[in-house]
Write a protein that holds these residues in place. Structure first.
Motif, short mmCIF file in Angstrom:
data_model
loop_
_atom_site.label_atom_id
_atom_site.label_comp_id
_atom_site.label_asym_id
_atom_site.label_seq_id
_atom_site.Cartn_x
_atom_site.Cartn_y
_atom_site.Cartn_z
N MET A 13 0.82 -1.20 0.00
CA MET A 13 0.00 0.00 0.00
C MET A 13 0.86 1.26 0.00
N ILE A 14 1.92 1.24 0.83
CA ILE A 14 2.79 2.42 0.91
C ILE A 14 3.50 2.66 -0.42
N LEU A 15 4.02 1.59 -1.02
CA LEU A 15 4.74 1.74 -2.29
C LEU A 15 3.81 2.21 -3.41
N SER A 16 2.57 1.72 -3.41
CA SER A 16 1.64 2.16 -4.46
C SER A 16 1.30 3.64 -4.31
N ARG A 17 1.22 4.11 -3.06
CA ARG A 17 0.92 5.53 -2.84
C ARG A 17 2.13 6.41 -3.11
N ALA A 18 3.32 5.81 -3.07
CA ALA A 18 4.53 6.60 -3.31
C ALA A 18 4.84 6.75 -4.79
N LEU A 19 4.12 6.03 -5.64
CA LEU A 19 4.36 6.15 -7.07
C LEU A 19 3.94 7.53 -7.57
N PRO A 20 4.56 8.02 -8.63
CA PRO A 20 4.15 9.32 -9.20
C PRO A 20 2.69 9.24 -9.66
N PRO A 21 1.95 10.33 -9.54
CA PRO A 21 0.56 10.32 -10.00
C PRO A 21 0.50 10.13 -11.51
N PRO A 22 -0.62 9.57 -12.01
CA PRO A 22 -0.74 9.37 -13.46
C PRO A 22 -0.68 10.70 -14.20
N THR A 23 -0.12 10.66 -15.39
CA THR A 23 0.03 11.90 -16.17
C THR A 23 -1.25 12.31 -16.86
N ARG A 24 -2.22 11.35 -16.92
CA ARG A 24 -3.49 11.70 -17.54
C ARG A 24 -4.62 11.32 -16.59
N LYS A 25 -5.71 11.97 -16.76
CA LYS A 25 -6.86 11.73 -15.92
C LYS A 25 -7.42 10.33 -16.20
N PRO A 26 -7.75 9.57 -15.14
CA PRO A 26 -8.30 8.22 -15.36
C PRO A 26 -9.56 8.28 -16.22
N HIS A 27 -9.66 7.32 -17.13
CA HIS A 27 -10.82 7.23 -18.01
C HIS A 27 -11.75 6.15 -17.48
N ALA A 28 -12.93 6.56 -17.04
CA ALA A 28 -13.88 5.64 -16.42
C ALA A 28 -15.11 5.48 -17.30
N VAL A 29 -15.54 4.21 -17.42
CA VAL A 29 -16.73 3.89 -18.20
C VAL A 29 -17.60 2.96 -17.38
N GLY A 30 -18.86 3.37 -17.14
CA GLY A 30 -19.77 2.53 -16.38
C GLY A 30 -20.14 1.27 -17.15
N ILE A 31 -20.15 0.12 -16.45
CA ILE A 31 -20.48 -1.15 -17.11
C ILE A 31 -21.65 -1.85 -16.42
N GLY A 32 -22.31 -1.18 -15.50
CA GLY A 32 -23.45 -1.76 -14.82
C GLY A 32 -23.06 -2.64 -13.65
N ARG A 33 -24.06 -3.11 -12.92
CA ARG A 33 -23.88 -3.96 -11.75
C ARG A 33 -23.10 -3.26 -10.65
N GLU A 63 -16.58 -10.07 -12.71
CA GLU A 63 -16.51 -9.28 -13.94
C GLU A 63 -15.08 -9.24 -14.48
N ALA A 64 -14.10 -9.16 -13.59
CA ALA A 64 -12.70 -9.15 -14.03
C ALA A 64 -12.36 -10.45 -14.76
N LEU A 65 -12.86 -11.58 -14.25
CA LEU A 65 -12.61 -12.84 -14.93
C LEU A 65 -13.37 -12.91 -16.25
N ARG A 66 -14.61 -12.44 -16.24
CA ARG A 66 -15.42 -12.50 -17.46
C ARG A 66 -14.80 -11.68 -18.57
N ARG A 67 -14.24 -10.52 -18.22
CA ARG A 67 -13.63 -9.64 -19.23
C ARG A 67 -12.14 -9.90 -19.42
N ASP A 68 -11.56 -10.75 -18.55
CA ASP A 68 -10.12 -11.06 -18.59
C ASP A 68 -9.29 -9.79 -18.47
N VAL A 69 -9.58 -9.00 -17.43
CA VAL A 69 -8.85 -7.76 -17.15
C VAL A 69 -8.48 -7.74 -15.67
N PRO A 70 -7.53 -6.90 -15.26
CA PRO A 70 -7.17 -6.81 -13.84
C PRO A 70 -8.23 -6.06 -13.03
N VAL A 71 -8.08 -6.10 -11.71
CA VAL A 71 -8.90 -5.30 -10.81
C VAL A 71 -8.14 -4.02 -10.49
#
Length: 582
Positions: A13-33, A63-71
């Motif tokens: 958790m500490i290492l993930s918070r210490a990473l530089p912030p993303p250079t672009r705004k997160p792109h979010a798309v609603g998928i229901g449920r 849903e992550a398994l169904r779409r074969d993507v990470p969480v």
């Protein structure tokens, strides 16, 4: 282990918070449920919704398994924090949707792009496994105090489910062909996957009889998750019996009709046998990296084949054996070997054909043929990174196992497995072929250089120039050994009369140099003949099993004689233990 796990989570958790912030705004798309895709990763749309809909945590992974993507990492941290709350876990367990999704995730056979390739390991890491099955919490980080079980109970249980999943996908078809074929035909995946997950849950308080305790615990766990009464009964039965097949395969004569009949009484038909076999393979092969030896795998396969034939139509027809014998002979590239091979294979006991591959049988026949004109000979037949296979051929005689093992003990070659056979050769002589697997602390060339010494010692023993005990002890009654500190292993001697024509003596104790010799020598001095020996080494614990008869070839029936034999064996082991403390 629990503290180390907490530190690991905090570090991540500490290492993930210490990473530089993303250079672009997160792109979010609603998928229901109640879910959304953030930069192509599944996340929870509204974190506050978890309080009202705890099943969202399982929808996320489904849903992550169904779409074969990470969480999405934020969602994963949110799930982990929620799962650690007793109040949230209680609401989660009361959700029918959560129970259904949890069962589906445990049974999924597809690989994933989660942090862990195993979806079950991922659920365990974020705390959802324990949240759904709080009875699993006591085995988290629980250590076996021996050197055979190298993983904590929870890590082993998760790995066993993952091994079953890999067998079902066919990933291990080359290593486990029979298990992979049977796993692809599972009729009751819920039963098998949850029996595998819960097979060691009874180790929550340690001690013995964890199989029976685990079976008792299954009813409450599975009823809460939504299993029906029939499924609960089958899973509880598999958990109660999950050690049975391994013990029979490694400690009993699986070609004895009485053994098969007794074993088949403990399985629920052909489907129950298939499930017990797959559970056993998944369990044993994940106990430690080296637990499932090729010998154990072959014994389990042969026990399954023999048991399914017994359940379906009795023992193997002679025509099937004839076909196998014909194949072993016809596939030999050495035309001159074929006549000897033909007689050799037919003269051997049927269990020999089951216990060895066709290639090994041809190797043994080649060795036996070369030794035909010699009174005795020893050779190194095969070798790998873990073991060397040494073979002895001699004219058969009483006490031969003690004689052979004496030469190995004197040479300080630790035996981890053995097969003993006798056959009548083409000239009418009764010959013995004994096979021993020894630990390969030396390379093959060094072990081969010891063969002349083994043959010299063997010749002295057969000529009566020295007794086996004198050879091993170097003139002392018993040898002195220096051993390091290892967990205590209690010595137990059991007697089983269920075999068709033999009394079965099983000795469980701590492994030590020369143990096989001292046990076989004790049996020989008691006037017993040894027809079969099975050696099963699990770290520092060994179970040596001997099929014995008295001088007349009958079972031991006299209780007083059996008790005297037990006393002799315990006395032998006690003498060895006493020397180790000097």
């Amino acid at each position: 282990y629990r503290h180390a796990r907490a530190i690991e989570h905090a570090r991540d958790m500490i290492l993930s918070r210490a990473l530089p912030p993303p250079t672009r705004k997160p792109h979010a798309v609603g998928i229901g449920r109640g879910l959304t895709l953030v930069n192509g990763e599944v996340s929870i749309a509204h974190p506050g919704a978890l309080d009202a809909e705890p099943a969202l945590v399982f929808r996320l992974y489904d849903e992550a398994l169904r779409r074969d993507v990470p969480v999405y990492e934020f969602a994963r941290d949110l799930v982990a924090r929620s799962a650690s709350s007793p109040a949230f876990a209680e609401r989660l367990r009361s959700s029918d949707e959560a129970a259904g999704l949890f069962v589906r995730l445990v049974m999924t056979v597809q690989s994933s792009r989660l942090r862990y390739e195993s979806v079950l390991a991922e659920l365990h890491d974020v705390g959802l496994l324990v949240a759904m099955i709080p009875e699993f919490s006591p085995v988290v980080g629980r250590v076996h105090h021996d050197v055979y079980h190298v993983y904590t109970v929870d890590a082993h249980s998760v790995a066993a489910v993952d091994r079953l999943r890999a067998l079902t996908r066919g990933d291990l078809a080359a290593e486990y062909p029979l298990a992979s074929r049977l796993a692809a035909e599972i009729a009751r995946p819920k039963v098998l996957f949850f029996a595998t997950l819960l097979h060691d849950v009874g180790k929550d308080i340690g001690g013995k009889n964890h199989s029976e305790r685990g079976a008792e615990m299954c009813a409450g766990i599975l009823e809460r998750i939504g299993f029906c009464a029939e499924e609960i009964a089958e899973i509880s039965h598999l958990v109660a019996q999950h050690l049975r097949m391994y013990h029979v395969a490694t400690r009993r004569d699986i070609d004895d009709p009485a053994t098969l009949e007794d074993f088949c009484r403990d399985v629920h038909g052909s489907e129950g046998l298939r499930e017990l076999y797959l559970l056993t393979v998944s369990d044993v092969s994940t106990t430690s990296p080296t637990a499932m030896t090729s010998w154990k795998a072959r014994m389990l396969d042969e026990l399954y084949v023999g048991a399914i034939r017994h359940l379906d139509a009795g023992s193997e027809p002679l025509r099937g054996l004839d076909q196998r014998v014909a194949a072993i002979v016809s596939e030999s590239d050495e035309v001159q070997l074929r006549p000897f091979l033909q007689h050799f294979v037919r003269a051997m006991p049927e269990r020999y054909l089951h216990a060895n591959s066709a290639e090994d049988i041809r190797t043994h026949a080649r060795f036996a043929r070369a030794a035909a004109e010699r009174p005795l000979t020893v050779d190194l037949l095969t070798t790998d990174d873990l073991h060397h296979q040494l073979a002895f051929v001699s004219d058969d005689r009483p006490g031969l196992l003690a004689i052979f093992t004496a030469t190995l003990a004197a040479a300080r070659l630790p035996v981890v497995g053995a097969q003993i056979y006798s056959w009548t050769d083409q000239s009418g002589r009764v010959r013995a072929l004994d096979l021993f697997w020894v630990k390969s602390g030396r390379d093959a060339q060094e072990t081969r250089s010891m063969l002349p010494r083994l043959e010299r010692d063997l010749a002295r023993l057969l000529a009566g120039e020295v007794t086996p005990a004198e050879l091993v002890a170097g003139g002392r009654a018993v040898p002195r050994y220096q051993v390091g500190h290892t967990p205590h292993v209690a010595t137990e001697v059991s007697v089983d009369h269920r075999a068709t024509a033999h009394t079965v003596i099983e000795v469980t104790t701590r492994d030590r140099p020369g143990l096989l010799f001292w046990l076989s020598n004790t049996l020989q001095e008691a006037g017993l003949g040894i027809s079969l020996a099975k050696i099963n080494t699990e770290g520092t614990r060994v179970a040596d099993v001997f099929y014995v008869t008295d001088a007349s070839g009958a079972k031991l029936e006299d209780p007083a004689r059996i008790e005297e034999l037990r006393r002799r064996i315990l006395s032998t082991v006690a003498q060895l233990e006493a020397l180790e403390t000097r």
